[in-house]
Design a protein around this motif. Structure first.
Motif, PDB file in Angstrom:
ATOM      1  N   ASP A   1      64.349  -7.102  35.510  1.00 30.70           N
ATOM      2  CA  ASP A   1      63.590  -8.045  34.449  1.00 30.70           C
ATOM      3  C   ASP A   1      64.721  -8.590  33.311  1.00 30.70           C
ATOM      4  O   ASP A   1      65.637  -7.970  32.905  1.00 30.70           O
TER       5      ASP A   1
ATOM      6  N   GLY B   1      57.692  -4.931  35.394  1.00 29.54           N
ATOM      7  CA  GLY B   1      59.032  -5.706  35.228  1.00 29.54           C
ATOM      8  C   GLY B   1      59.139  -7.194  35.233  1.00 29.54           C
ATOM      9  O   GLY B   1      58.794  -7.468  34.172  1.00 29.54           O
TER      10      GLY B   1
ATOM     11  N   VAL C   1      60.216   0.526  35.098  1.00 33.55           N
ATOM     12  CA  VAL C   1      59.763  -0.626  34.063  1.00 33.55           C
ATOM     13  C   VAL C   1      59.167   0.097  33.059  1.00 33.55           C
ATOM     14  O   VAL C   1      58.733   0.954  32.980  1.00 33.55           O
TER      15      VAL C   1
ATOM     16  N   THR D   1      62.256  -4.876  40.794  1.00 35.51           N
ATOM     17  CA  THR D   1      61.932  -4.531  39.516  1.00 35.51           C
ATOM     18  C   THR D   1      63.001  -4.862  38.170  1.00 35.51           C
ATOM     19  O   THR D   1      62.593  -4.574  37.088  1.00 35.51           O
TER      20      THR D   1
ATOM     21  N   GLN E   1      61.873  -6.848  28.532  1.00 29.55           N
ATOM     22  CA  GLN E   1      62.020  -5.661  28.272  1.00 29.55           C
ATOM     23  C   GLN E   1      63.292  -5.489  27.337  1.00 29.55           C
ATOM     24  O   GLN E   1      63.051  -4.787  26.251  1.00 29.55           O
TER      25      GLN E   1
ATOM     26  N   ARG F   1      67.077   4.084  36.326  1.00 30.84           N
ATOM     27  CA  ARG F   1      67.460   2.853  37.130  1.00 30.84           C
ATOM     28  C   ARG F   1      68.758   3.261  37.656  1.00 30.84           C
ATOM     29  O   ARG F   1      69.151   3.077  39.042  1.00 30.84           O
TER      30      ARG F   1
ATOM     31  N   VAL G   1      64.162   4.039  30.967  1.00 29.77           N
ATOM     32  CA  VAL G   1      64.280   2.989  32.170  1.00 29.77           C
ATOM     33  C   VAL G   1      65.773   2.911  32.630  1.00 29.77           C
ATOM     34  O   VAL G   1      65.871   3.018  33.812  1.00 29.77           O
TER      35      VAL G   1
END
Length: 326
Positions: free
Chosen positions: A240, A20, A269, A238, A244, A262, A258
């Motif tokens: 980012d 991440g 990640v 995590t 990403q 989440r 992802v």
């Protein structure tokens, strides 16, 4: 310095880099291993490969990454190249999926060559050249050291120069190892198709907003704490902002997975440069977690290979040679 005939046995783990927010710095070793047996032969190069992507690499010859790394190591040690080499490789790390297959091959080659030459196989002696060959240290560091690693590149100084003499500073990879909590359990979602690391890195912008960089720095620091002492912070840790989202066009299903994980409260990640996805579980729910992850992955419409993996805490290992040097 002569070479032993061998065989030398090397076992190298898969790795997940970035995690991440820890772009090009954080890495985690995973308990999925390639195994390589190498011996000195009378002539030529014999390469036997089984397992992951065997058909793609068995005919590589001198272009095989393990062989190339061995050649570089022999030269670096000032050891004559052997008349022949015989390699037997059992591949378990998927290729081109963001799980450190190239780092594992480089580390395996360097360790095998150094073991045959009777040189040190200590991680600190192998890391600089491994990082140079890989281009960055975030995968080779956990592959060598195991556990959770923070890797960086510093400028080394040549202390053997005559007084007053100067040379340009040489980048040298360094790393520290940390012990992740036993209750933190990685789960890898291996993508069915590969994505080139070069393509994924090519999507990154030359600059990012200062605010995004600041947020990422805070999350990277929090992630180290979450993995080693405060797992309750893993979802926030995590997050980012550096890579990403920029890479999403090359791996839309990975990006979607992802987001879905989440949204369900699962820290997730992109693993390395992708397209595989890494999630973290903590606690003891076991079967319920597995069922939930299967269900979420199924919503993306593609066939993920879901693998709960332990953290590899030892790192790469070498079985000592069995015959004396000649």
């Amino acid at each position: 310095m002569g070479l032993a005939e061998g065989p030398v046995l090397v076992r190298v783990p898969a790795t997940s880099a970035n995690l991440g927010p820890g772009f090009d710095a954080l890495g985690l070793a995973l308990a999925l291993h390639d195994e390589i047996e190498v011996r000195v032969a009378g002539s030529g190069l014999s390469l036997e490969v089984s397992g992951e992507s065997a058909d793609d690499v068995v005919g590589a010859g001198e272009r095989h990454l393990i062989v190339r790394a061995m050649r570089v190591a022999f030269d670096a040690l000032d050891v004559a190249q052997p008349a022949g080499l015989a390699l037997r490789c059992v591949n378990r790390i998927p290729h081109g999926r963001g799980l450190g297959s190239s780092a594992a091959a480089i580390v395996a080659g360097l360790l095998a060559a150094r073991a045959l030459a009777g040189a040190s196989v200590a991680p600190g002696d192998v890391l600089p050249l491994a990082s140079e060959l890989e281009g960055h240290p975030d995968n080779v560091a956990p592959c060598l050291l195991g556990g959770l690693t923070i890797a960086w590149t510093a400028e080394s100084k040549d202390e053997g120069l005559a007084e007053g003499a100067t040379l340009p500073p040489v980048p040298c990879a360094r790393a520290v190892r940390l012990e992740p909590l036993p209750e933190v359990r990685p789960v890898v979602f291996v993508a069915p198709e590969s994505v080139s690391t070069k393509v994924a890195r090519g999507l990154l912008p030359a600059a990012v907003p200062h605010g995004d960089a600041a947020r990422n720095a805070g999350r990277a620091a929090l992630l180290v704490a979450a993995l080693t002492s405060s797992p309750g912070a893993l979802l926030d840790a995590t997050e980012d902002w550096l890579h990403q989202d920029y890479r999403a066009p090359a791996m839309p299903q990975s990006h979607e997975l992802v987001i879905r994980l989440r949204a369900a409260g699962v820290p997730a990640v992109i693993s390395g440069a992708g397209p595989s996805v890494l999630a973290f579980l903590a606690g003891n729910s076991g079967r319920d977690d597995a069922s939930r992850l299967d269900s979420i992955a199924g919503e993306t419409g593609i066939d993920w290979r879901i693998s709960p993996l332990a953290v590899e805490r030892r790192g790469a290992s070498v079985v000592p040679r069995v015959s004396s040097a000649r």
